[in-house]
Design a protein around this motif. Structure first.
Motif, PDB file in Angstrom:
ATOM      1  N   VAL A 169       0.838  -1.207   0.000  1.00 44.90           N
ATOM      2  CA  VAL A 169       0.000   0.000   0.000  1.00 44.90           C
ATOM      3  C   VAL A 169       0.871   1.253   0.000  1.00 44.90           C
ATOM      4  N   ARG A 170       1.878   1.273   0.867  1.00 47.53           N
ATOM      5  CA  ARG A 170       2.743   2.450   0.945  1.00 47.53           C
ATOM      6  C   ARG A 170       3.561   2.639  -0.329  1.00 47.53           C
ATOM      7  N   SER A 171       3.994   1.550  -0.930  1.00 45.38           N
ATOM      8  CA  SER A 171       4.741   1.654  -2.190  1.00 45.38           C
ATOM      9  C   SER A 171       3.866   2.248  -3.284  1.00 45.38           C
ATOM     10  N   ALA A 172       2.609   1.799  -3.353  1.00 46.30           N
ATOM     11  CA  ALA A 172       1.693   2.317  -4.368  1.00 46.30           C
ATOM     12  C   ALA A 172       1.403   3.799  -4.140  1.00 46.30           C
ATOM     13  N   LEU A 173       1.160   4.174  -2.879  1.00 43.62           N
ATOM     14  CA  LEU A 173       0.898   5.584  -2.574  1.00 43.62           C
ATOM     15  C   LEU A 173       2.116   6.440  -2.873  1.00 43.62           C
ATOM     16  N   SER A 174       3.304   5.896  -2.587  1.00 42.94           N
ATOM     17  CA  SER A 174       4.535   6.630  -2.869  1.00 42.94           C
ATOM     18  C   SER A 174       4.696   6.884  -4.355  1.00 42.94           C
ATOM     19  N   LEU A 175       4.383   5.883  -5.180  1.00 43.78           N
ATOM     20  CA  LEU A 175       4.479   6.051  -6.626  1.00 43.78           C
ATOM     21  C   LEU A 175       3.517   7.131  -7.118  1.00 43.78           C
ATOM     22  N   HIS A 205      23.387  13.367  11.116  1.00 41.51           N
ATOM     23  CA  HIS A 205      22.774  12.942   9.858  1.00 41.51           C
ATOM     24  C   HIS A 205      21.523  13.764   9.557  1.00 41.51           C
ATOM     25  N   LEU A 206      21.245  13.889   8.269  1.00 43.91           N
ATOM     26  CA  LEU A 206      20.017  14.536   7.804  1.00 43.91           C
ATOM     27  C   LEU A 206      19.034  13.448   7.391  1.00 43.91           C
ATOM     28  N   TYR A 207      17.803  13.508   7.929  1.00 40.40           N
ATOM     29  CA  TYR A 207      16.778  12.495   7.658  1.00 40.40           C
ATOM     30  C   TYR A 207      15.598  13.110   6.918  1.00 40.40           C
ATOM     31  N   TRP A 208      15.011  12.314   6.012  1.00 43.62           N
ATOM     32  CA  TRP A 208      13.774  12.701   5.335  1.00 43.62           C
ATOM     33  C   TRP A 208      13.009  11.426   4.979  1.00 43.62           C
ATOM     34  N   HIS A 209      11.704  11.555   4.740  1.00 41.76           N
ATOM     35  CA  HIS A 209      10.894  10.372   4.444  1.00 41.76           C
ATOM     36  C   HIS A 209      11.027   9.992   2.974  1.00 41.76           C
ATOM     37  N   GLU A 210      10.975   8.691   2.695  1.00 48.08           N
ATOM     38  CA  GLU A 210      11.153   8.214   1.323  1.00 48.08           C
ATOM     39  C   GLU A 210      10.095   8.768   0.380  1.00 48.08           C
ATOM     40  N   SER A 211       8.919   9.102   0.890  1.00 45.57           N
ATOM     41  CA  SER A 211       7.855   9.630   0.035  1.00 45.57           C
ATOM     42  C   SER A 211       8.188  11.003  -0.532  1.00 45.57           C
ATOM     43  N   THR A 212       9.144  11.707   0.085  1.00 44.23           N
ATOM     44  CA  THR A 212       9.539  13.037  -0.404  1.00 44.23           C
ATOM     45  C   THR A 212      10.896  13.014  -1.116  1.00 44.23           C
ATOM     46  N   ASP A 213      11.399  11.817  -1.352  1.00 47.52           N
ATOM     47  CA  ASP A 213      12.744  11.695  -1.922  1.00 47.52           C
ATOM     48  C   ASP A 213      12.862  12.390  -3.267  1.00 47.52           C
ATOM     49  N   GLN A 214      11.810  12.321  -4.091  1.00 46.35           N
ATOM     50  CA  GLN A 214      11.843  12.924  -5.423  1.00 46.35           C
ATOM     51  C   GLN A 214      11.131  14.275  -5.488  1.00 46.35           C
ATOM     52  N   ARG A 227       2.440   9.683  -5.316  1.00 47.65           N
ATOM     53  CA  ARG A 227       2.955  10.985  -4.874  1.00 47.65           C
ATOM     54  C   ARG A 227       4.088  11.449  -5.785  1.00 47.65           C
ATOM     55  N   ILE A 228       4.968  10.508  -6.116  1.00 45.13           N
ATOM     56  CA  ILE A 228       6.121  10.849  -6.957  1.00 45.13           C
ATOM     57  C   ILE A 228       5.669  11.340  -8.326  1.00 45.13           C
ATOM     58  N   SER A 229       4.665  10.667  -8.887  1.00 47.01           N
ATOM     59  CA  SER A 229       4.182  11.065 -10.210  1.00 47.01           C
ATOM     60  C   SER A 229       3.628  12.487 -10.190  1.00 47.01           C
ATOM     61  N   VAL A 230       2.997  12.852  -9.064  1.00 42.98           N
ATOM     62  CA  VAL A 230       2.485  14.217  -8.928  1.00 42.98           C
ATOM     63  C   VAL A 230       3.627  15.197  -8.674  1.00 42.98           C
TER      64      VAL A 230
END
Length: 309
Positions: free
Chosen positions: A73-79, A271-280, A81-84
């Motif tokens: 589910v999270r992978s699909a939502l991430s994709l 270290h600097l941290y960020w969520h994978e959903s905002t990587d792109q 978000r990235i497309s947007v």
């Protein structure tokens, strides 16, 4: 199980419930009421023919079925978000964005002054909100979008969180100038004879140096435990107490410091941290690049100053 007509918004609610373990907080994240969350959960339960979450004293606990599908589910939502996100263009000079960053007062003092100098030139309408998020809540805050970045020690191992090393430093024993122990030869006995300040964001627990001393069967005398480095430096200037701190802090506050006479104390990594959903996400990526480049310049400048001194 029939997924052909499932509303994608239901999976957003599913992710929020899984993250928060609470229907009310899940609704606040998604922007809907608690009854609407309950309705969405009922539809999901019907679709999967499974309770998905069980109400307990600790909150909504996911069933094995929910645990099995959360990754997909999270992978699909991430994709999605990235497309947007990739369709958006981030223009720093025109951006009216607020970045929310979790960091301590020590990292604020090192990073924020030069970062703001850079932002005034490159992105004059960008704002920053800095506050310290509890370490155990960092992943949840990043996932929910309530936090853009965290600057912290390399302790977060959640696979959803990306990170990169910003800086590294060593611990030293700092004291006021003209301190009775401000001498070249500084022994472990000298270190143990002193009264110490210990800095930690936690109410209890040992620091790296205390763990190393514990392996030797000894301990130091801690008279003051605080969560703020900057306050502690003022106490040092007015007393004969000492404080084990990163060398960068001692140098910036014009404290006398000596080599730490304790073995097996690891270096200080930030270290600097960020969520994978905002990587792109262009805005997130731009700010990451600014902070990484800034810290590289700070480190390079300090090396030049060390060679000159």
């Amino acid at each position: 199980m029939n997924l052909t007509k499932v509303d994608l918004n239901l999976f957003i609610v599913f992710d929020a419930i899984y993250t928060e373990a609470n229907l009310t907080r899940a609704g606040q994240i998604v922007g809907i009421t608690q009854p609407a969350v309950s309705n969405a959960l009922a539809r999901l339960r019907e679709t999967f023919n499974d309770p998905l979450f069980v109400r307990t004293a600790q909150g909504m606990v996911p069933t094995p079925m929910a645990q099995n599908i959360i990754g997909s589910v999270r992978s699909a939502l991430s994709l999605l978000r990235i497309s947007v996100q990739e369709s958006r263009i981030f223009t720093p000079q025109q951006a009216n964005k607020t970045y929310r960053i979790s960091m301590t007062d020590l990292t604020e003092a090192v990073i924020l002054p030069p970062l703001f100098q850079r932002l005034r030139r490159l992105a004059p309408t960008v704002q920053i909100e800095s506050f310290l998020s509890k370490r155990r809540e960092t992943t949840k805050e990043l996932a929910a979008g309530r936090l853009d970045f965290a600057v912290d020690a390399p302790l977060n191992t959640d696979p959803q969180v990306r990170h990169v090393k910003l800086m590294e430093d060593r611990y030293v024993c700092a004291m006021r100038k003209n301190h009775p122990y401000a001498k070249e030869k500084f022994s472990l006995d000298d270190y143990l004879a002193m009264t110490h300040i210990h800095i930690s964001s936690r109410r209890s627990g040992l620091g790296h140096v205390d763990l190393a001393l514990g392996k030797m069967g000894i301990q130091r005398k801690i008279a003051l435990r605080s969560q703020h480095y900057l306050m502690a430096s003022m106490v040092l200037q007015q007393t004969d107490m000492v404080m084990t701190v990163p060398e960068r802090f001692a140098r910036r506050h014009e404290l006398h410091y000596v080599h730490l006479p304790v073995n097996d104390v690891p270096s200080v990594e930030t270290h600097l941290y960020w969520h994978e959903s905002t990587d792109q996400d262009p805005a997130n990526r731009w700010m990451r690049e600014q902070m990484i480049e800034l810290c590289q310049h700070v480190t390079a400048h300090e090396k030049v100053m060390d060679k000159a001194s």
